[in-house]
Design an enzyme around this catalytic site. Structure first.
Site, PDB file in Angstrom:
ATOM      1  N   THR A 144     101.277  70.913 148.084  1.00 44.87           N
ATOM      2  CA  THR A 144     100.357  70.280 147.136  1.00 44.87           C
ATOM      3  C   THR A 144     101.014  70.068 145.773  1.00 44.87           C
ATOM      4  O   THR A 144     100.317  69.868 144.769  1.00 44.87           O
ATOM      5  CB  THR A 144      99.081  71.126 146.966  1.00 44.87           C
ATOM      6  OG1 THR A 144      99.446  72.476 146.608  1.00 44.87           O
ATOM      7  CG2 THR A 144      98.281  71.144 148.258  1.00 44.87           C
ATOM      8  N   ASP A 145     102.331  70.068 145.736  1.00 48.59           N
ATOM      9  CA  ASP A 145     103.085  69.860 144.498  1.00 48.59           C
ATOM     10  C   ASP A 145     102.861  68.437 143.985  1.00 48.59           C
ATOM     11  O   ASP A 145     103.048  67.471 144.732  1.00 48.59           O
ATOM     12  CB  ASP A 145     104.569  70.094 144.779  1.00 48.59           C
ATOM     13  CG  ASP A 145     105.417  70.249 143.535  1.00 48.59           C
ATOM     14  OD1 ASP A 145     105.013  69.760 142.475  1.00 48.59           O
ATOM     15  OD2 ASP A 145     106.495  70.857 143.642  1.00 48.59           O
TER      16      ASP A 145
END
Length: 396
Positions: free
Chosen positions: A342-343
């Site tokens: 989820t960067d």
């Protein structure tokens, strides 16, 4: 009081506040000492000269007689050398203490671990940070350098670290690692000194800073450049105000991008105390007010010019090579790439592309994921969950 507590809670997610986001320390956490490396001068990659160079560093473990059991930990954009241990029994632990220490994944009973502040470190007004940059005094003039300070690249960070390692007697790195900007430094190390490195572990990083990321870095900088107090970097003279508002807004952009939606969900759509945005345009929601307060507090221990020099160093990542593959192709090491799915800074695709490139080049490379609610910052606060693959990687 409620707003203050919310501001402090928001500050817990700042990259540059290891004291706030570090995980609880096991009993065996070591006491470490902040030391200073000094050099009379340093010639930058673009031919500039920096006199009276100083950076801070800390170590744990013991270097063996061959000088080949060293681990270098490079820090993230707004971080410092405090990656592990405590400075005193009543002080907080470093941001990666969960994986660095006696018996941990990066075992200081086995490895000599070094972590250093970079040149142009953002935290120049924090008394535990030692760095040379625009806010430092230029010995030739007796005044702060300002934007007369030479432009430095990521490779300059590596060259200064190399001089530090040489002074400590390090001959070889069993591992070079770091999170975010630290990952970029680890990769730059692998390209610059391939014969010296056994393993590389970039965490929440990328094999390139492409046009999309270049544009984001420009957006990070914009509030500083628009602040009238910046004065093209000339704000150190007595009586002049630093561009705190612009720096705070820049830091707010970075911190929101470095998180994911769940990390701010606790605020909901509540209103800040005494505020009503439906009635007055200047009023704030609770999330906005908390981030504003945290950003300004953070800006007061930072420096705007240092921020700009750091973004430029990131833009100059691997700039001495024709391509990412040309840089990665120099490496002789084994690779463990750690990415957060989820960067929103260095997205998962960047890491998958880097692993694919390494494998095309015949380099051993594995990808593991670090998960959690904090997006990019999972690679700072969530590393305990990937301790097992790190331990296995170092056992190879």
């Amino acid at each position: 009081m409620r707003l203050l507590l919310l501001a402090l809670a928001a500050a817990a997610f700042w990259q540059a506040a290891p004291a706030s986001h570090a995980q609880p320390a096991p009993a065996a956490t070591e006491i470490v000492e902040k030391r200073v490396f000094e050099a009379p001068s340093h010639t930058t990659r673009n031919g500039g000269t920096i006199d009276n160079l100083r950076i801070g560093y800390q170590t744990a473990g013991t270097l063996n007689a061959a000088g080949d059991n060293a681990v270098l930990v490079a820090h993230f954009f707004s971080g410092t050398s405090h990656a592990f241990g405590r400075y005193a029994a009543d002080q907080p632990v470093g941001y990666w203490d969960a994986i660095i220490g006696p018996g941990r994944a990066i075992d200081t009973n086995r490895f000599f671990v070094i972590s250093s502040d970079t040149l142009v470190n953002l935290n120049v007004r924090d008394n535990r940070t030692v760095t040379t940059g625009p806010a430092s005094v230029n010995p030739a003039t007796g005044r702060p350098w300002g934007t007369d300070f030479p432009v430095v690249s990521m490779r300059d960070f590596i060259e200064v670290q190399k001089r530090l390692l040489d002074s400590l007697g390090v001959k070889r790195l069993a591992l070079v690692t770091g999170a975010s900007m630290g990952a970029l430094q680890a990769i730059e190390w692998a390209a610059a000194y391939p014969e010296m490195i056994d393993r590389v572990m970039p965490v929440i990083g990328s094999g390139e800073v492409d046009p999309w990321m270049l544009a984001w870095l420009d957006i990070w900088e914009a509030p500083i450049r628009m602040d009238p107090n910046w004065r093209e970097g000339d704000y150190y003279a007595q009586g002049r105000e630093p561009p705190l508002r612009g720096l705070a807004e820049a830091l707010k952009i970075v911190t929101v991008q470095a998180q994911d939606r769940p990390s701010l969900a606790r605020f909901g759509r509540r209103l800040a105390e005494g505020q009503d945005p439906a009635r007055r345009l200047a009023d704030r929601f609770e999330a906005e007010a908390a981030l504003d307060a945290a950003a300004m507090a953070r800006a007061r221990v930072s420096d705007a010019n240092h921020f700009l020099y750091l973004t430029r160093a990131n833009q100059l990542y691997l700039n001495e090579y024709a391509s990412t593959e040309a840089a990665l192709g120099r490496s002789r090491a084994r690779w463990l790439v750690v990415a957060s799915p989820t960067d929103r800074v260095f997205m998962l695709d960047y890491n998958r592309e880097m692993v694919a490139a390494l494998r095309r080049l015949g380099r051993p490379a594995e990808l593991v994921e670090v998960t959690g609610p904090l997006g990019h910052l999972n690679g700072v606060v969530g590393m305990a969950q990937v301790a097992a693959p790190i331990r296995a990687f170092l056992a190879e």
